[in-house]
Design an enzyme around this catalytic site. Sequence first.
Site, PDB file in Angstrom:
ATOM      1  N   SER A  82       0.858  -1.177   0.000  1.00  0.00           N
ATOM      2  CA  SER A  82       0.000   0.000   0.000  1.00  0.00           C
ATOM      3  C   SER A  82       0.891   1.222   0.000  1.00  0.00           C
ATOM      4  O   SER A  82       2.048   1.166   0.434  1.00  0.00           O
ATOM      5  CB  SER A  82      -0.897   0.004   1.245  1.00  0.00           C
ATOM      6  OG  SER A  82      -1.475   1.282   1.460  1.00  0.00           O
ATOM      7  N   SER A 260      32.257  44.086  -1.670  1.00  0.00           N
ATOM      8  CA  SER A 260      31.489  45.303  -1.881  1.00  0.00           C
ATOM      9  C   SER A 260      31.534  45.712  -3.336  1.00  0.00           C
ATOM     10  O   SER A 260      32.540  45.538  -4.019  1.00  0.00           O
ATOM     11  CB  SER A 260      32.043  46.435  -1.023  1.00  0.00           C
ATOM     12  OG  SER A 260      31.383  47.650  -1.302  1.00  0.00           O
ATOM     13  N   SER A 261      30.423  46.253  -3.793  1.00  0.00           N
ATOM     14  CA  SER A 261      30.375  46.786  -5.157  1.00  0.00           C
ATOM     15  C   SER A 261      30.848  48.223  -5.205  1.00  0.00           C
ATOM     16  O   SER A 261      31.011  48.788  -6.282  1.00  0.00           O
ATOM     17  CB  SER A 261      28.938  46.696  -5.692  1.00  0.00           C
ATOM     18  OG  SER A 261      28.068  47.442  -4.848  1.00  0.00           O
TER      19      SER A 261
END
Length: 404
Positions: A82, A260-261
């Site tokens: 089942s 960081s950009s």
Amino acid sequence: MNNQLGLLPTDLCLAIVEACDEIIRGEWHEAFVVDVIQGGAGTSTNMNANEVIANRALEILGHKKGQYKHLHPNTHVNMSQSTNDVCPTALRVTLIIMCRDLIATMVSLQRSLENKAREFQDIIKVGRTQLQDAVPMTLGQEFRAYAIMIAEDICRLDEAKDLVREINLGGTAIGTGLNAPIGYAKLITARLSKLTGIRLKTSANLVEATQDAGAYVQLSGVLKRVAVKLSKICNDLRLLSSGPRCGLGEINLPNMAPGSSIMPGKVNPIIPEVVNQVAFQVIGNDLTITMAAEAGQLELNAMQPIIAYDLFESLSLLQRGIHTLCHKCVRGITANPKRCRELMEKSIGLATALNPVLGYEKSTKIALEALHTGKSIYSLVLEKNLLDKARLDELLSPENMIVQ
């Protein structure tokens, strides 16, 4: 097993086995189209599998797909089974395998932390409580504590994994074993144990086992515990490496990416930040699993699909997150011994060592005066002629204040 018991003709059995082997090799995966989050406690997924297996077996036998009079997905493929015993069993086998992988990854992290503890065992620094100066310790002690935290959770995860070994296969619909041959549960458990190499065992009461989600809640709780402690360690790594000049700066994390950009030279602690986020997801998954387990009704829990989905996600995220933390962060950590010593010598926490000799009240006044004047604890004690130099050197020696 059904063939061995004389219930399934050999030609149908061999075709079903061949179809299953093809699926195991990665074939026909495109035919599994059911979304994992579903109603029916997994019936849709189970029948999807039964139908794919049946149709491929029909082709192997020389019939066309859908000619179920020759081989039927329910009558033959699903024989003696089942959804309510097959899906939980498949889930538990998978969970055990994934737990093993996670434990192996946690062991690697524990060993890496132990290696750092030995590497840093002679570096003296100031300990902190509530982010305030406390008393001296070694950086090695700090990292050894992290290693022990992980080691403890390896034990807890192993215990939770052991609970999952108990399966309800053979219980069929609600655990009474309807439509399964007498003794089928123990026979199929023994066969599955041999095939998987996992020491599975039949639940003592299959009716209870079919409805009870307690093992999933236990496992999820341990995964949450791992996530919480792992995130705490990552918080510490971020604090200890903060700076590079205006923070604690006691350790250096490997530079993995520009941070960081806009700010030149800035490097962020991205690996600990990733693991923090993994922990948040695992903690959230635990709440979902808890609610889904509670939502079970009478002889079955229909919410098992989301339990499975979130347990798999938590195990996978933790395994990958810990691997990344170990290999891309912990193993590359270096210490700044001079910075550690500098901060330790400035700490007013050194006054704690004066308590047994001068008393708490007098030691507190010295600590506060040091804080307000910028003078050291050492110089103030000598200035006030509270202790001679030899005795003060003995009391305020950081090496003497550290209990290994």
